[in-house]
Motif scaffolding. Sequence first.
Motif, PDB file in Angstrom:
ATOM      1  N   GLN A 158     122.339  55.689  93.169  1.00 48.17           N
ATOM      2  CA  GLN A 158     122.620  54.299  92.847  1.00 48.17           C
ATOM      3  C   GLN A 158     121.494  53.678  92.038  1.00 48.17           C
ATOM      4  O   GLN A 158     120.321  53.871  92.319  1.00 48.17           O
ATOM      5  N   LYS A 159     121.906  52.926  91.040  1.00 45.19           N
ATOM      6  CA  LYS A 159     121.004  52.152  90.179  1.00 45.19           C
ATOM      7  C   LYS A 159     121.657  50.791  89.941  1.00 45.19           C
ATOM      8  O   LYS A 159     122.796  50.552  90.319  1.00 45.19           O
ATOM      9  N   LYS A 160     120.931  49.919  89.263  1.00 48.48           N
ATOM     10  CA  LYS A 160     121.454  48.607  88.888  1.00 48.48           C
ATOM     11  C   LYS A 160     121.716  48.588  87.389  1.00 48.48           C
ATOM     12  O   LYS A 160     120.896  49.037  86.588  1.00 48.48           O
ATOM     13  N   ARG A 161     122.877  48.062  87.025  1.00 50.69           N
ATOM     14  CA  ARG A 161     123.237  47.900  85.612  1.00 50.69           C
ATOM     15  C   ARG A 161     123.128  46.414  85.283  1.00 50.69           C
ATOM     16  O   ARG A 161     123.783  45.587  85.915  1.00 50.69           O
ATOM     17  N   ILE A 162     122.309  46.102  84.328  1.00 56.63           N
ATOM     18  CA  ILE A 162     122.134  44.733  83.865  1.00 56.63           C
ATOM     19  C   ILE A 162     122.878  44.597  82.541  1.00 56.63           C
ATOM     20  O   ILE A 162     122.665  45.397  81.629  1.00 56.63           O
ATOM     21  N   PHE A 189     126.110  42.584  73.581  1.00 56.58           N
ATOM     22  CA  PHE A 189     125.748  42.999  74.933  1.00 56.58           C
ATOM     23  C   PHE A 189     124.419  43.727  74.852  1.00 56.58           C
ATOM     24  O   PHE A 189     124.246  44.602  74.008  1.00 56.58           O
ATOM     25  N   VAL A 190     123.497  43.395  75.726  1.00 52.84           N
ATOM     26  CA  VAL A 190     122.281  44.187  75.913  1.00 52.84           C
ATOM     27  C   VAL A 190     122.422  44.783  77.312  1.00 52.84           C
ATOM     28  O   VAL A 190     122.536  44.052  78.289  1.00 52.84           O
ATOM     29  N   ILE A 191     122.466  46.108  77.397  1.00 54.82           N
ATOM     30  CA  ILE A 191     122.765  46.796  78.655  1.00 54.82           C
ATOM     31  C   ILE A 191     121.601  47.703  79.023  1.00 54.82           C
ATOM     32  O   ILE A 191     121.075  48.440  78.185  1.00 54.82           O
ATOM     33  N   ALA A 192     121.216  47.644  80.293  1.00 55.91           N
ATOM     34  CA  ALA A 192     120.185  48.542  80.803  1.00 55.91           C
ATOM     35  C   ALA A 192     120.579  48.987  82.207  1.00 55.91           C
ATOM     36  O   ALA A 192     121.179  48.227  82.963  1.00 55.91           O
ATOM     37  N   ILE A 193     120.239  50.224  82.542  1.00 53.34           N
ATOM     38  CA  ILE A 193     120.433  50.753  83.897  1.00 53.34           C
ATOM     39  C   ILE A 193     119.052  51.078  84.433  1.00 53.34           C
ATOM     40  O   ILE A 193     118.267  51.766  83.760  1.00 53.34           O
ATOM     41  N   THR A 194     118.767  50.576  85.631  1.00 52.87           N
ATOM     42  CA  THR A 194     117.411  50.695  86.151  1.00 52.87           C
ATOM     43  C   THR A 194     117.378  50.600  87.665  1.00 52.87           C
ATOM     44  O   THR A 194     118.411  50.430  88.303  1.00 52.87           O
ATOM     45  N   ASP A 195     116.191  50.689  88.227  1.00 52.99           N
ATOM     46  CA  ASP A 195     116.010  50.523  89.660  1.00 52.99           C
ATOM     47  C   ASP A 195     116.181  49.055  90.051  1.00 52.99           C
ATOM     48  O   ASP A 195     115.957  48.153  89.232  1.00 52.99           O
ATOM     49  N   GLU A 196     116.493  48.815  91.309  1.00 58.23           N
ATOM     50  CA  GLU A 196     116.702  47.453  91.796  1.00 58.23           C
ATOM     51  C   GLU A 196     115.454  46.587  91.627  1.00 58.23           C
ATOM     52  O   GLU A 196     115.539  45.423  91.227  1.00 58.23           O
ATOM     53  N   ALA A 197     114.291  47.124  91.899  1.00 54.80           N
ATOM     54  CA  ALA A 197     113.053  46.349  91.787  1.00 54.80           C
ATOM     55  C   ALA A 197     112.819  45.888  90.347  1.00 54.80           C
ATOM     56  O   ALA A 197     112.405  44.743  90.107  1.00 54.80           O
ATOM     57  N   VAL A 245     124.305  36.677  82.193  1.00 58.92           N
ATOM     58  CA  VAL A 245     123.710  37.898  82.751  1.00 58.92           C
ATOM     59  C   VAL A 245     124.535  38.311  83.962  1.00 58.92           C
ATOM     60  O   VAL A 245     124.875  37.473  84.797  1.00 58.92           O
ATOM     61  N   SER A 246     124.853  39.591  84.047  1.00 61.58           N
ATOM     62  CA  SER A 246     125.484  40.130  85.257  1.00 61.58           C
ATOM     63  C   SER A 246     124.737  41.386  85.672  1.00 61.58           C
ATOM     64  O   SER A 246     124.179  42.103  84.838  1.00 61.58           O
ATOM     65  N   ILE A 247     124.694  41.605  86.984  1.00 60.39           N
ATOM     66  CA  ILE A 247     124.051  42.791  87.537  1.00 60.39           C
ATOM     67  C   ILE A 247     125.011  43.411  88.540  1.00 60.39           C
ATOM     68  O   ILE A 247     125.579  42.714  89.379  1.00 60.39           O
ATOM     69  N   GLY A 248     125.194  44.715  88.434  1.00 63.43           N
ATOM     70  CA  GLY A 248     126.061  45.426  89.358  1.00 63.43           C
ATOM     71  C   GLY A 248     125.447  46.759  89.747  1.00 63.43           C
ATOM     72  O   GLY A 248     124.499  47.236  89.120  1.00 63.43           O
ATOM     73  N   THR A 249     125.996  47.343  90.776  1.00 64.37           N
ATOM     74  CA  THR A 249     125.538  48.650  91.239  1.00 64.37           C
ATOM     75  C   THR A 249     126.381  49.728  90.575  1.00 64.37           C
ATOM     76  O   THR A 249     127.604  49.625  90.528  1.00 64.37           O
ATOM     77  N   VAL A 250     125.717  50.748  90.046  1.00 63.45           N
ATOM     78  CA  VAL A 250     126.402  51.875  89.418  1.00 63.45           C
ATOM     79  C   VAL A 250     125.855  53.168  89.996  1.00 63.45           C
ATOM     80  O   VAL A 250     124.750  53.212  90.530  1.00 63.45           O
ATOM     81  N   ASP A 251     126.636  54.224  89.889  1.00 64.64           N
ATOM     82  CA  ASP A 251     126.213  55.560  90.293  1.00 64.64           C
ATOM     83  C   ASP A 251     125.924  56.373  89.041  1.00 64.64           C
ATOM     84  O   ASP A 251     126.723  56.368  88.101  1.00 64.64           O
ATOM     85  N   VAL A 252     124.786  57.055  89.027  1.00 64.43           N
ATOM     86  CA  VAL A 252     124.401  57.867  87.875  1.00 64.43           C
ATOM     87  C   VAL A 252     124.130  59.295  88.318  1.00 64.43           C
ATOM     88  O   VAL A 252     123.760  59.548  89.463  1.00 64.43           O
TER      89      VAL A 252
END
Length: 102
Positions: A4-8, A61-69, A89-96
């Motif tokens: 799990q990561k966060k998608r911004i 759209f500017v999209i990044a996938i990263t750690d929650e912190a 801005v939206s943030i969701g949980t994604v699986d990578v």
Amino acid sequence: QLHQKKRIEVIIEKMAARRAARVLAEAGAKGYTIVPALEGAGTNNKWRRDSDISGSRDMVFVIAITDEAIAKRALQNLYELLGEQIGVVSIGTVDVLRPDLF
């Protein structure tokens, strides 16, 4: 195995996209992607990418996938950036599959 990561996702005026990407990088994001937005509507107006010949009102759209912190660190600075710009801005949980890339 999935991780799990966060998608911004930031929808912002094209002219501010590099500033949004810089905010993500300064927070620790390893990368980002900028994608054109074609059309949209919000509480105050509708817009289309091809309605302004200068392109000054184009959205991306500017999209990044990263750690929650890292996502949490980026959020405050993105909020400050959006205070000056049109955007969401939206943030969701994604699986990578390859967490080391993010």
